[in-house]
Design a protein around this motif. Structure first.
Motif, PDB file in Angstrom:
ATOM      1  N   ASP A  94       2.957   5.754  -6.758  1.00  0.00           N
ATOM      2  CA  ASP A  94       2.334   5.870  -5.361  1.00  0.00           C
ATOM      3  C   ASP A  94       2.313   7.214  -4.867  1.00  0.00           C
ATOM      4  N   GLU A 141       0.387   7.339   3.944  1.00  0.00           N
ATOM      5  CA  GLU A 141       1.078   6.633   4.649  1.00  0.00           C
ATOM      6  C   GLU A 141       2.152   7.576   5.624  1.00  0.00           C
ATOM      7  N   TYR A 181      -0.087  -1.247   0.424  1.00  0.00           N
ATOM      8  CA  TYR A 181       0.988  -0.348   0.024  1.00  0.00           C
ATOM      9  C   TYR A 181       1.397  -0.592  -1.318  1.00  0.00           C
ATOM     10  N   GLU A 182       1.060  -1.797  -1.816  1.00  0.00           N
ATOM     11  CA  GLU A 182       1.827  -2.282  -3.084  1.00  0.00           C
ATOM     12  C   GLU A 182       0.791  -2.532  -4.073  1.00  0.00           C
ATOM     13  N   ASP A 183       1.095  -3.016  -5.428  1.00  0.00           N
ATOM     14  CA  ASP A 183       0.312  -3.128  -6.519  1.00  0.00           C
ATOM     15  C   ASP A 183      -0.853  -4.130  -5.979  1.00  0.00           C
ATOM     16  N   GLU A 217      -3.427   2.375   0.996  1.00  0.00           N
ATOM     17  CA  GLU A 217      -4.063   2.555  -0.540  1.00  0.00           C
ATOM     18  C   GLU A 217      -2.828   1.960  -1.452  1.00  0.00           C
ATOM     19  N   THR A 239      -1.829   0.667  -5.174  1.00  0.00           N
ATOM     20  CA  THR A 239      -1.495   1.087  -6.498  1.00  0.00           C
ATOM     21  C   THR A 239      -2.056   0.307  -7.553  1.00  0.00           C
ATOM     22  N   ARG A 258      -9.316   1.524  -7.854  1.00  0.00           N
ATOM     23  CA  ARG A 258      -8.319   0.502  -7.441  1.00  0.00           C
ATOM     24  C   ARG A 258      -9.109  -0.303  -6.430  1.00  0.00           C
TER      25      ARG A 258
END
Length: 369
Positions: A149, A186, A242-244, A269, A271, A283
């Motif tokens: 991240d 973030e 904010y995670e995969d 955003e 990952t 992404r």
């Protein structure tokens, strides 16, 4: 670009609210700063931010460092350096040397206006000894492929740099610095935006005035207002990406399929972990394709997934617009190859806006009828 009479104007409203020119103009109008002796604008929104600053301070020398093809419309007389993003190149090092030299040359009593936006981490670099461009490029590519991240990446970048984490302004001998920043992280921390290229050292030996002038929250609020003006109820407005992407996609799909009709809005955003020799995409394109898979067969959903800067990874697309009718089984192989861009492009689902003049991470705008 996909044709969508509702989602595209909503996305445009969010972007317009955080454009570099309007954000800087508002900031300088509402809280004026001293006339600067030098303006330095760095990042993907540098040109737009610089336009507003030049309008306010027409006689101040101006240095702009931005991504390739992002300097169109720059003010006359500005010194411009374009470099690579997301992986730095030789021009990134040239930019780092030039920015550092300008800051070090400023006289006692002088005032510096720094304009910082996302992308500055790759665009401006001066590697710490004994590192060189090859070292930095290899490490950057490894981190990008690993799914790290922004906090992990920026911590590593600061250790490898002589201009990040407050180190650039540590060389400043003048009296004051004003930093206006567009947040792409973030928490909107100036120590993280651009890996802290516009942050002050601790302690600072000058007067420091830091301000966040645009953020994902501001963009989302503008989208919500635009939807409300059309009579569209806003069901969700949250910053949780904010995670995969493999975690984010099914979570969003569950909320959408079980939620009430109206607008569902997410920011942040996510990952992504890349395989060896990835295909075309970023992404947002990968997340859009995953969402398409998760909502396959659902008839009342349409979803826009896009980067507010107008680019998604090393592509010219901002993201994509998908619905429940788009998914086909061949999409799974595209996901496995990290080739979502090719797959979506073949189905005319990509969203292409060109550079937007801002960068406040990503938006997912979903409409349920």
């Amino acid at each position: 670009m996909p044709s969508d009479d509702v989602l595209l104007p909503l996305f445009a409203a969010g972007v317009q609210a955080v454009r570099g020119d309007s954000a800087v103009s508002t900031a300088l109008r509402d809280a004026p700063c001293p006339v600067p002796d030098q303006i330095i604008a760095v990042g993907k929104a540098a040109t737009a931010m610089a336009l507003a600053a030049r309008a306010r301070f027409p006689d101040t020398p101006l240095l702009i460092v931005t991504k390739y093809s992002h300097s169109a419309g720059a003010p006359d007389g500005a010194e411009i350096i374009e470099a690579a993003h997301p992986v730095l190149d030789e021009m990134s090092l040239r930019a780092g040397a030039r920015v550092g030299a300008v800051v070090r040359s400023m006289a006692p009593g002088s005032h510096l206006l720094m304009l910082v936006s996302g992308g500055a981490s790759a665009l401006v670099e001066d590697p710490a000894a004994p590192l060189n461009l090859t070292d930095l490029t290899a490490r950057a590519e490894k981190m990008l492929a690993s799914g790290a991240d922004i906090h992990e990446m920026n911590a590593a970048r600061k250790d490898m740099s002589r201009v990040k984490g407050g180190k650039l302004l540590a060389a400043f001998k003048g009296a004051s610095v004003t930093t206006l920043a567009i947040s792409d992280v973030e928490g909107d921390s100036l120590d993280i935006i651009g890996s802290g290229i516009g942050a002050a050292p601790k302690p600072a030996n000058f007067v420091f005035d830091p301000r966040i002038v645009a953020s994902n929250a501001i963009a989302r609020s503008a989208v919500a207002r635009a939807a409300a003006a059309q009579g569209i109820p806003v069901q969700i407005n949250e910053e949780t990406l904010y995670e995969d992407i493999n975690i984010v996609a099914p979570r969003i799909a569950k909320v959408l399929t079980s939620g009430a009709p109206g607008l569902h809005l997410f920011g942040g955003e996510p990952t992504v972990v890349l395989p060896p020799n990835p295909g075309e995409g970023g992404r947002n394109q990968a997340l859009a394709l995953l969402i398409a898979r998760e909502i396959a067969g659902v008839q009342d959903l349409r979803v826009l997934v896009a980067g507010t800067d107008g680019t998604d990874g090393p592509t010219d697309a901002a993201g994509a617009i998908v619905d429940g009718a788009l998914w086909e089984s061949s999409g799974q192989k595209a996901l496995e190859r990290a080739d979502a861009g090719t797959w979506l492009g073949a189905r005319d689902a990509l969203l292409k806006t060109g550079p937007t003049g801002t960068n406040v991470m990503d938006l997912v705008i979903a409409l349920k009828s």
